[in-house]
Design an enzyme around this catalytic site. Structure first.
Site, mmCIF file in Angstrom:
data_model
loop_
_atom_site.group_PDB
_atom_site.id
_atom_site.type_symbol
_atom_site.label_atom_id
_atom_site.label_comp_id
_atom_site.label_asym_id
_atom_site.label_seq_id
_atom_site.Cartn_x
_atom_site.Cartn_y
_atom_site.Cartn_z
ATOM 1 N N ASP A 194 13.215 7.087 37.182
ATOM 2 C CA ASP A 194 12.170 6.413 36.500
ATOM 3 C C ASP A 194 12.191 4.975 37.168
ATOM 4 O OD1 ASP A 194 10.852 4.806 34.833
ATOM 5 O OD2 ASP A 194 12.029 5.507 33.009
ATOM 6 N N LYS A 211 4.367 -3.125 34.053
ATOM 7 C CA LYS A 211 5.065 -4.547 34.154
ATOM 8 C C LYS A 211 4.527 -5.372 35.292
ATOM 9 C CE LYS A 211 7.423 -1.978 31.456
ATOM 10 N NZ LYS A 211 8.093 -1.785 30.207
ATOM 11 N N TRP A 249 16.808 4.076 28.203
ATOM 12 C CA TRP A 249 15.818 3.613 27.543
ATOM 13 C C TRP A 249 15.657 4.593 26.391
ATOM 14 C CZ3 TRP A 249 10.309 6.025 28.304
ATOM 15 C CH2 TRP A 249 9.386 5.209 27.503
#
Ligand code: LMR
Length: 402
Positions: free
Chosen positions: A216, A251, A135
């Site tokens: 993560d 999300k 990311w």
């Protein structure tokens, strides 16, 4: 005499590689524009939905809320309990034994930052290792907390798959105590995850080298399912490996702007856990004092209520199924276009993202000529495609890829 501004020498920073794309997208007047840049789920109508369970939870919470006093430094207790349950599993011994601690954070990014600061303060001098690629913001978050960031091999652009041998080989050579950032599921940006067997092998490597895993976990439920996606975290915890887990509900609850995240740290004992929690609270206090209430209260309310919980799970299933369907459609349409490139890997990958494997010039042409916005690396958010825009996207990809 006029004093010179202390800000006069501050240079212009470049736009953010992901959120900067959204800024450019918003400024584009083309009504057919598509934002495949940022990782945000959009429904068939091209809208970022407010889930039904969230609408109902908000209504109930607003009717019930009777104070705007501060939250505790570590956040909403019920929310933190649910974070632990969802991440570690209902029957996790680490929870039962009081070895796990959680603080509510400003999204997954806030969790990474608090964890990074804890590490730099209490286990200094460790290098943080992130996947190649990772990311875009990982490096910035860890460097801002004072870490040196290096990269281990991960994605093989030729096979569009994981290069497990290189990955495990490099991680197996890291100095004891190095921090390894691992994407628990739905790897961002590649959509490629280790298999269960590979996770177990990695677990052995991490354990035998004495490394510190930092998971993560931003996409739980968008890969294979809530429990399935937690496989890696739970396998490491089961083996007794102390670890950090930054989770996000942005999300999975489609609550991006409410900044709903959590940092969970699994330690060796309840005594250790108490020390860690006390220091996490000091860090949160020095950063943001205490977290915001609304999003966490709404999520706690959903997860406390069996009906709303079931509704959330079904809405999450629908998002996951729609992403999968768009992956299949996108790959099938491109596959039928007679291109000399194979895009079938997109249907095999998971979560919101895949790389198109296009050079940056082609990505810029997508933007300029077709108002289709992707990250320069050619990462696209498949979760922003729908049955109306996918054909246009494929035509544009065809035009710039050939
Ligand atoms: C992304 O990768 O697009 C998301 O995680 C959003 C962000 O903050 O970058």
């Amino acid at each position: 005499m006029a004093t010179r501004s202390p800000f006069a020498e501050i240079p212009q920073a470049p736009p953010d590689p992901i959120l900067g794309i959204t800024e450019a997208f918003l400024a584009d007047p083309n009504p057919d524009k598509v934002n495949l840049g940022v990782g945000v789920y959009q429904n068939e109508e091209g809208k970022v939905p407010i889930l039904k369970c969230v609408t109902e939870a908000q209504r109930r919470w607003l009717a019930k809320e009777d104070s705007k006093g501060y939250l505790p430094i570590d956040g909403v207790k019920a929310y933190n309990r649910h974070v632990q349950r969802l991440v570690l599993g209902d029957d996790s011994p680490a929870i039962a034994e009081g070895r796990a601690v959680t603080v509510q954070t400003l999204g997954g990014t806030g969790a990474l930052r608090v964890g990074a600061e804890l590490l730099s303060r209490f286990v200094p001098g460790r290098t943080v290792w992130v996947s190649t690629p990772s990311w875009e913001n990982h490096r910035a978050v860890f460097e801002a907390a004072g870490h040196t960031v290096n990269q281990y091999p991960y994605y093989d652009p030729r096979s569009h798959d994981l290069d497990f041998v290189e990955m495990a080989g490099r991680i197996g050579q890291l100095a004891e105590g190095s921090v390894v950032l691992l994407h628990t599921c739905c790897h961002n940006p590649s959509g490629v995850d280790p298999s269960r067997d590979e996770w177990l092998k990695l677990r052995d490597v991490v354990q035998s080298r004495g490394l510190i895993p930092f998971f993560d976990f931003a996409y739980q439920g968008l890969g294979d399912g809530l429990d399935e996606d937690a496989f890696a975290v739970r396998a490491f915890v089961e083996a007794g490996i102390p670890c950090l887990i930054a989770n996000s509900f942005s999300k999975s609850f489609s609550m991006y702007r409410e900044r709903v995240g959590g940092l969970t740290i699994v330690t060796d004992s309840a005594k250790e856990a108490a020390g860690v929690l006390s220091q996490l609270k000091r860090l949160v206090r020095a950063n943001v004092s205490n977290p915001p209430s609304f999003g966490a209260q709404a999520i706690a309310l959903i997860l406390d209520d069996p009906e709303l919980d079931a509704l959330w799970r079904s809405e999450l299933d629908q998002m996951r199924a729609r992403i999968r369907k768009m992956r299949e459609m996108f790959a099938a349409i491109l596959g039928g276009m007679g291109l000399d490139r194979d895009f079938s890997f997109i249907a095999r990958q998971k979560g919101m993202f895949s790389f198109l494997g296009l050079p940056v010039e082609a990505v810029h042409r997508l933007r300029k000529e077709f108002s289709i916005y992707a990250v320069d690396s050619s990462r696209v958010c498949v979760a922003a495609m729908n049955e109306r825009n996918v054909h246009r996207i494929c035509e544009a990809v065809k035009a710039v890829a050939s």
